[in-house]
Design a protein around this motif. Structure first.
Motif, PDB file in Angstrom:
ATOM      1  N   VAL A 148       0.850  -1.187   0.000  1.00 50.55           N
ATOM      2  CA  VAL A 148       0.000   0.000   0.000  1.00 50.55           C
ATOM      3  C   VAL A 148       0.888   1.241   0.000  1.00 50.55           C
ATOM      4  O   VAL A 148       1.755   1.384   0.865  1.00 50.55           O
ATOM      5  N   GLN A 149       0.731   2.091  -0.981  1.00 56.31           N
ATOM      6  CA  GLN A 149       1.460   3.359  -1.016  1.00 56.31           C
ATOM      7  C   GLN A 149       0.447   4.480  -0.801  1.00 56.31           C
ATOM      8  O   GLN A 149      -0.448   4.689  -1.618  1.00 56.31           O
ATOM      9  N   ASN A 150       0.581   5.167   0.345  1.00 62.49           N
ATOM     10  CA  ASN A 150      -0.350   6.252   0.642  1.00 62.49           C
ATOM     11  C   ASN A 150       0.137   7.560   0.037  1.00 62.49           C
ATOM     12  O   ASN A 150       1.281   7.945   0.225  1.00 62.49           O
ATOM     13  N   GLU A 151      -0.719   8.227  -0.684  1.00 59.44           N
ATOM     14  CA  GLU A 151      -0.381   9.509  -1.297  1.00 59.44           C
ATOM     15  C   GLU A 151      -1.261  10.551  -0.625  1.00 59.44           C
ATOM     16  O   GLU A 151      -2.409  10.747  -1.006  1.00 59.44           O
ATOM     17  N   ASP A 152      -0.753  11.144   0.444  1.00 61.44           N
ATOM     18  CA  ASP A 152      -1.588  12.090   1.194  1.00 61.44           C
ATOM     19  C   ASP A 152      -1.218  13.515   0.797  1.00 61.44           C
ATOM     20  O   ASP A 152      -0.137  14.000   1.106  1.00 61.44           O
ATOM     21  N   LEU A 153      -2.146  14.167   0.102  1.00 62.14           N
ATOM     22  CA  LEU A 153      -1.887  15.534  -0.363  1.00 62.14           C
ATOM     23  C   LEU A 153      -1.686  16.491   0.804  1.00 62.14           C
ATOM     24  O   LEU A 153      -1.028  17.515   0.675  1.00 62.14           O
ATOM     25  N   SER A 154      -2.219  16.130   1.985  1.00 64.80           N
ATOM     26  CA  SER A 154      -2.047  16.996   3.152  1.00 64.80           C
ATOM     27  C   SER A 154      -0.583  17.094   3.571  1.00 64.80           C
ATOM     28  O   SER A 154      -0.165  18.106   4.135  1.00 64.80           O
ATOM     29  N   SER A 155       0.203  16.051   3.315  1.00 61.61           N
ATOM     30  CA  SER A 155       1.624  16.070   3.680  1.00 61.61           C
ATOM     31  C   SER A 155       2.360  17.184   2.950  1.00 61.61           C
ATOM     32  O   SER A 155       3.186  17.886   3.537  1.00 61.61           O
ATOM     33  N   GLY A 156       2.065  17.342   1.682  1.00 58.36           N
ATOM     34  CA  GLY A 156       2.686  18.412   0.898  1.00 58.36           C
ATOM     35  C   GLY A 156       2.291  19.777   1.423  1.00 58.36           C
ATOM     36  O   GLY A 156       3.114  20.691   1.498  1.00 58.36           O
ATOM     37  N   PHE A 157       1.024  19.904   1.834  1.00 55.25           N
ATOM     38  CA  PHE A 157       0.558  21.188   2.354  1.00 55.25           C
ATOM     39  C   PHE A 157       1.178  21.484   3.718  1.00 55.25           C
ATOM     40  O   PHE A 157       1.453  22.640   4.053  1.00 55.25           O
ATOM     41  N   ALA A 158       1.442  20.428   4.484  1.00 59.30           N
ATOM     42  CA  ALA A 158       2.143  20.600   5.770  1.00 59.30           C
ATOM     43  C   ALA A 158       3.553  21.138   5.531  1.00 59.30           C
ATOM     44  O   ALA A 158       3.995  22.087   6.185  1.00 59.30           O
ATOM     45  N   MET A 159       4.267  20.551   4.566  1.00 62.55           N
ATOM     46  CA  MET A 159       5.620  21.012   4.236  1.00 62.55           C
ATOM     47  C   MET A 159       5.600  22.457   3.746  1.00 62.55           C
ATOM     48  O   MET A 159       6.424  23.281   4.155  1.00 62.55           O
ATOM     49  N   LEU A 160       4.659  22.761   2.881  1.00 62.04           N
ATOM     50  CA  LEU A 160       4.538  24.118   2.339  1.00 62.04           C
ATOM     51  C   LEU A 160       4.323  25.128   3.469  1.00 62.04           C
ATOM     52  O   LEU A 160       4.961  26.185   3.509  1.00 62.04           O
ATOM     53  N   SER A 161       3.448  24.780   4.394  1.00 65.83           N
ATOM     54  CA  SER A 161       3.125  25.700   5.496  1.00 65.83           C
ATOM     55  C   SER A 161       4.345  25.965   6.368  1.00 65.83           C
ATOM     56  O   SER A 161       4.618  27.107   6.738  1.00 65.83           O
ATOM     57  N   VAL A 162       5.095  24.910   6.674  1.00 68.06           N
ATOM     58  CA  VAL A 162       6.283  25.069   7.527  1.00 68.06           C
ATOM     59  C   VAL A 162       7.363  25.880   6.804  1.00 68.06           C
ATOM     60  O   VAL A 162       7.990  26.757   7.391  1.00 68.06           O
ATOM     61  N   LYS A 163       7.549  25.619   5.512  1.00 70.04           N
ATOM     62  CA  LYS A 163       8.531  26.381   4.731  1.00 70.04           C
ATOM     63  C   LYS A 163       8.169  27.872   4.697  1.00 70.04           C
ATOM     64  O   LYS A 163       9.039  28.723   4.767  1.00 70.04           O
ATOM     65  N   ARG A 164       6.877  28.160   4.559  1.00 66.60           N
ATOM     66  CA  ARG A 164       6.456  29.572   4.509  1.00 66.60           C
ATOM     67  C   ARG A 164       6.805  30.287   5.804  1.00 66.60           C
ATOM     68  O   ARG A 164       7.244  31.427   5.798  1.00 66.60           O
ATOM     69  N   ARG A 165       6.609  29.586   6.919  1.00 70.42           N
ATOM     70  CA  ARG A 165       6.932  30.207   8.205  1.00 70.42           C
ATOM     71  C   ARG A 165       8.429  30.464   8.295  1.00 70.42           C
ATOM     72  O   ARG A 165       8.869  31.518   8.746  1.00 70.42           O
TER      73      ARG A 165
END
Lengths: 212, 212
Positions: free
Chosen positions: A190-207
């Protein structure tokens, strides 16, 4: 399956980018490609590129770099993208349709042979040339379609039920685009592709950028 | 921006899964949540869960675990998902439409205010209630729409041109769903979402399972 540890997962995740650069250079007719060039193109460090590529078993030549043709073939073989992977898409909504139409996949050996949808109005239609079949035919069709891979793009609350049905039908690899963590036997990948993970990274990078 | 190193990126990528479990437990009315429970639910080791959650600054209580309400609030605040993030979608094809309709995003503060498409026939339409505007209005609308984030879902060969236009228009964060590595100034955050990376991981895992 959840317990299977994949060593150097970040390296594996970067291989498709290297392959893309190598294919471009190959099209331009060049024979060699240096880690420094790849690093500059993608914004990585050269040492990182060398380490990542080492997992495929290839080694560069001093002052010349990697032989481009061999590099392309080696990455493709390591990722098994030089084989055909017949796949079905379960859930023919916008995301399912987008994945079927995603042009990058064809060069990875991914071949969509059918989509399944619970909406009877969609059955009989085609998405980018791929036929949409009724969901209740799922169990019966996996064998004659000769597929072992399924992309799961159904609503979250249907994810586990469909996973169970896919496993029972003989599917051995599920690429899960729902944000529901589905359970499957250890023999099923099973390979999980969670789009929320990318948004988490984006949010932290912005900060980090705002802090400076 | 490409040079910005995000420490503990894999930990950050796992936070959304923890948040999902914590919210479920909160809805069930429970007060505490143990790392072991979270680990079992998601197929990780408890020590991994504790380490990952530690980056948010929260600490569990001996024998009780994490206070659920505080855990939810702490992860949301760490990821800035307790703020509203106004966003535009550039490219209103299947993938753009799927992202606008992705229900998970609304709980992350992501609010789509407009989509842009180069197809004049799409302008004036709505996708899940979000208006589609003509691409040539992009530069002029970013300010009055009060957006700083753009999701890029255009064909690969349009990616760099549109990135340049977004940056010139004042966009400071780009979530790039094309498989083209776009260049942007260091002050602009670019998060690349390459679907090929997931397929690379899936392929390698399948080989590992087959080897045994």
């Amino acid at each position: 399956m959840s317990k299977l540890k994949v060593m150097s997962a970040p390296s594996i995740r970067r291989l498709p980018s290297y392959l893309l650069v190598a294919r471009e250079i190959q099209e331009e007719g060049q024979e060699y490609l240096s880690a420094t060039y790849v690093a500059n193109r993608l914004g990585f460090e050269p040492i990182q590129v060398r380490k990542d590529l080492a997992i495929t078993g290839i080694s560069g030549r001093p002052k010349k770099g990697y032989p481009v043709k061999e590099l392309v073939a080696t990455i493709e073989h390591f990722l098994r993208w030089d084989e055909e992977h017949r796949a079905i898409v379960v859930g023919a909504g916008n995301l399912g349709s987008a994945l079927i139409g995603y042009s990058g996949f064809t060069t990875h050996g991914l071949r969509f042979v059918a989509a399944f949808d619970s909406n009877p109005a969609k059955a009989g239609q085609q998405i980018h040339g791929v036929p949409v079949l009724p969901m209740d035919e799922l169990a019966g069709r996996v064998v004659d379609l000769k597929v072992s891979l399924a992309l799961l793009t159904v609503p979250r609350d249907k994810a586990q039920d469909l996973t169970d049905r896919l496993v029972a039908a003989g599917i051995t690899a599920i690429w899960n685009f729902t944000n529901c963590k589905v359970k499957a036997p250890d023999s099923v990948v099973v390979q999980n592709e969670d789009l929320s993970s990318g948004f988490a990274m984006l949010s932290v990078k912005r900060r980090l950028v705002e802090i400076g």
